[in-house]
Design a protein around this motif. Structure first.
Motif, mmCIF file in Angstrom:
data_model
loop_
_atom_site.group_PDB
_atom_site.id
_atom_site.type_symbol
_atom_site.label_atom_id
_atom_site.label_comp_id
_atom_site.label_asym_id
_atom_site.label_seq_id
_atom_site.Cartn_x
_atom_site.Cartn_y
_atom_site.Cartn_z
ATOM 1 N N GLU A 5 0.809 -1.322 -0.142
ATOM 2 C CA GLU A 5 0.058 -0.101 -0.163
ATOM 3 C C GLU A 5 0.868 1.325 -0.001
ATOM 4 O O GLU A 5 0.375 2.278 -0.734
ATOM 5 N N ASP A 6 1.908 1.312 0.730
ATOM 6 C CA ASP A 6 2.830 2.332 0.674
ATOM 7 C C ASP A 6 3.494 2.649 -0.689
ATOM 8 O O ASP A 6 3.538 3.760 -1.092
ATOM 9 N N VAL A 7 4.063 1.342 -1.567
ATOM 10 C CA VAL A 7 4.626 1.725 -2.803
ATOM 11 C C VAL A 7 3.298 2.228 -3.528
ATOM 12 O O VAL A 7 3.721 2.857 -4.375
ATOM 13 N N ALA A 9 0.925 4.052 -3.080
ATOM 14 C CA ALA A 9 0.826 5.397 -2.575
ATOM 15 C C ALA A 9 1.824 6.350 -3.217
ATOM 16 O O ALA A 9 1.662 7.367 -3.699
ATOM 17 N N MET A 10 3.308 5.710 -2.983
ATOM 18 C CA MET A 10 4.409 6.834 -3.403
ATOM 19 C C MET A 10 4.468 6.715 -4.992
ATOM 20 O O MET A 10 5.069 7.472 -5.534
ATOM 21 N N SER A 11 3.713 5.802 -5.786
ATOM 22 C CA SER A 11 3.783 5.865 -7.091
ATOM 23 C C SER A 11 3.096 6.817 -8.012
ATOM 24 O O SER A 11 3.318 7.342 -8.903
ATOM 25 N N GLY A 12 2.041 7.391 -6.967
ATOM 26 C CA GLY A 12 1.076 8.521 -7.649
ATOM 27 C C GLY A 12 0.114 7.903 -8.798
ATOM 28 O O GLY A 12 -0.389 8.812 -9.266
ATOM 29 N N LEU A 13 -0.034 6.731 -8.612
ATOM 30 C CA LEU A 13 -0.929 6.117 -9.708
ATOM 31 C C LEU A 13 -1.857 5.494 -8.954
ATOM 32 O O LEU A 13 -1.932 4.764 -7.931
ATOM 33 N N PRO A 14 -3.262 5.389 -9.702
ATOM 34 C CA PRO A 14 -4.316 4.742 -9.005
ATOM 35 C C PRO A 14 -4.251 3.170 -8.993
ATOM 36 O O PRO A 14 -3.426 2.709 -10.013
ATOM 37 N N GLU A 15 -4.820 2.654 -8.138
ATOM 38 C CA GLU A 15 -4.474 1.045 -7.729
ATOM 39 C C GLU A 15 -4.968 0.354 -9.236
ATOM 40 O O GLU A 15 -4.247 -0.709 -9.668
ATOM 41 N N GLU A 16 -5.727 0.888 -9.853
ATOM 42 C CA GLU A 16 -6.337 0.352 -11.088
ATOM 43 C C GLU A 16 -5.317 -0.009 -12.348
ATOM 44 O O GLU A 16 -5.336 -0.543 -13.118
ATOM 45 N N ILE A 18 -2.100 0.285 -11.443
ATOM 46 C CA ILE A 18 -1.049 -0.657 -11.271
ATOM 47 C C ILE A 18 -1.543 -2.175 -11.700
ATOM 48 O O ILE A 18 -0.678 -2.931 -11.901
ATOM 49 N N ASP A 19 -2.796 -2.172 -11.477
ATOM 50 C CA ASP A 19 -3.285 -3.640 -11.732
ATOM 51 C C ASP A 19 -3.158 -3.836 -13.354
ATOM 52 O O ASP A 19 -2.588 -5.024 -13.454
ATOM 53 N N ALA A 20 -3.515 -2.938 -14.049
ATOM 54 C CA ALA A 20 -3.339 -3.027 -15.458
ATOM 55 C C ALA A 20 -1.626 -3.186 -15.831
ATOM 56 O O ALA A 20 -1.469 -4.155 -16.975
ATOM 57 N N VAL A 21 -0.704 -2.579 -15.088
ATOM 58 C CA VAL A 21 0.502 -2.872 -15.433
ATOM 59 C C VAL A 21 0.972 -4.078 -15.143
ATOM 60 O O VAL A 21 1.728 -4.727 -15.897
ATOM 61 N N VAL A 31 6.199 -4.624 -8.204
ATOM 62 C CA VAL A 31 6.803 -4.085 -9.379
ATOM 63 C C VAL A 31 6.134 -3.127 -10.108
ATOM 64 O O VAL A 31 6.872 -2.430 -10.780
ATOM 65 N N ALA A 32 4.869 -3.742 -10.377
ATOM 66 C CA ALA A 32 4.087 -2.826 -11.499
ATOM 67 C C ALA A 32 4.144 -1.413 -10.985
ATOM 68 O O ALA A 32 3.899 -0.396 -11.721
ATOM 69 N N ALA A 33 3.775 -1.149 -9.794
ATOM 70 C CA ALA A 33 3.782 0.150 -9.035
ATOM 71 C C ALA A 33 5.158 1.036 -9.349
ATOM 72 O O ALA A 33 5.065 2.120 -9.738
#
Length: 108
Positions: A5-7, A9-16, A18-21, A31-33
């Motif tokens: 969850e920290d990673v 949040a730090m990525s600045g991307l929505p979780e969806e 990151i899921d797609a990546v 890794v995706a984040a």
């Protein structure tokens, strides 16, 4: 210890996103984040993430998973609303990440 969850949040991307990546690259979400955050620091990184979304949507439709395709389309719209048309050279950190993708030219 840093949690997923920290990673995210730090990525600045929505979780969806990151899921797609993660789905496209077949890597763990942590890794995706990191990959997504790095991509936003290169000139065409947002476009690369958009292509990941599009590839995932096509794959979902090909396997007749229209529900997942709809979810991906909705997530892509959110991502594009935030990142389309933006110069991605200095989006997240204000400097290049040092992470090179195929075809990138190293900065000197």
């Amino acid at each position: 210890m840093i949690a997923l969850e920290d990673v995210i949040a730090m990525s600045g991307l929505p979780e969806e996103t990151i899921d797609a990546v993660a789905e496209h690259e077949q890597v763990p979400h942590i890794v995706a984040a990191s990959l997504g955050a790095c991509l936003l620091t290169v000139e065409d990184g947002a476009k690369r993430i958009e292509h990941m979304f599009r590839d995932n949507i096509c794959a979902a439709i090909a396997r007749n998973d229209h529900g997942h395709a709809s979810e991906l389309m909705a997530a892509m719209r959110v991502f594009l609303k935030e990142h389309a048309g933006r110069s991605n050279k200095q989006t997240n950190t204000g400097r290049g990440s040092g992470y090179l993708m195929k075809g990138d030219t190293p900065r000197r």
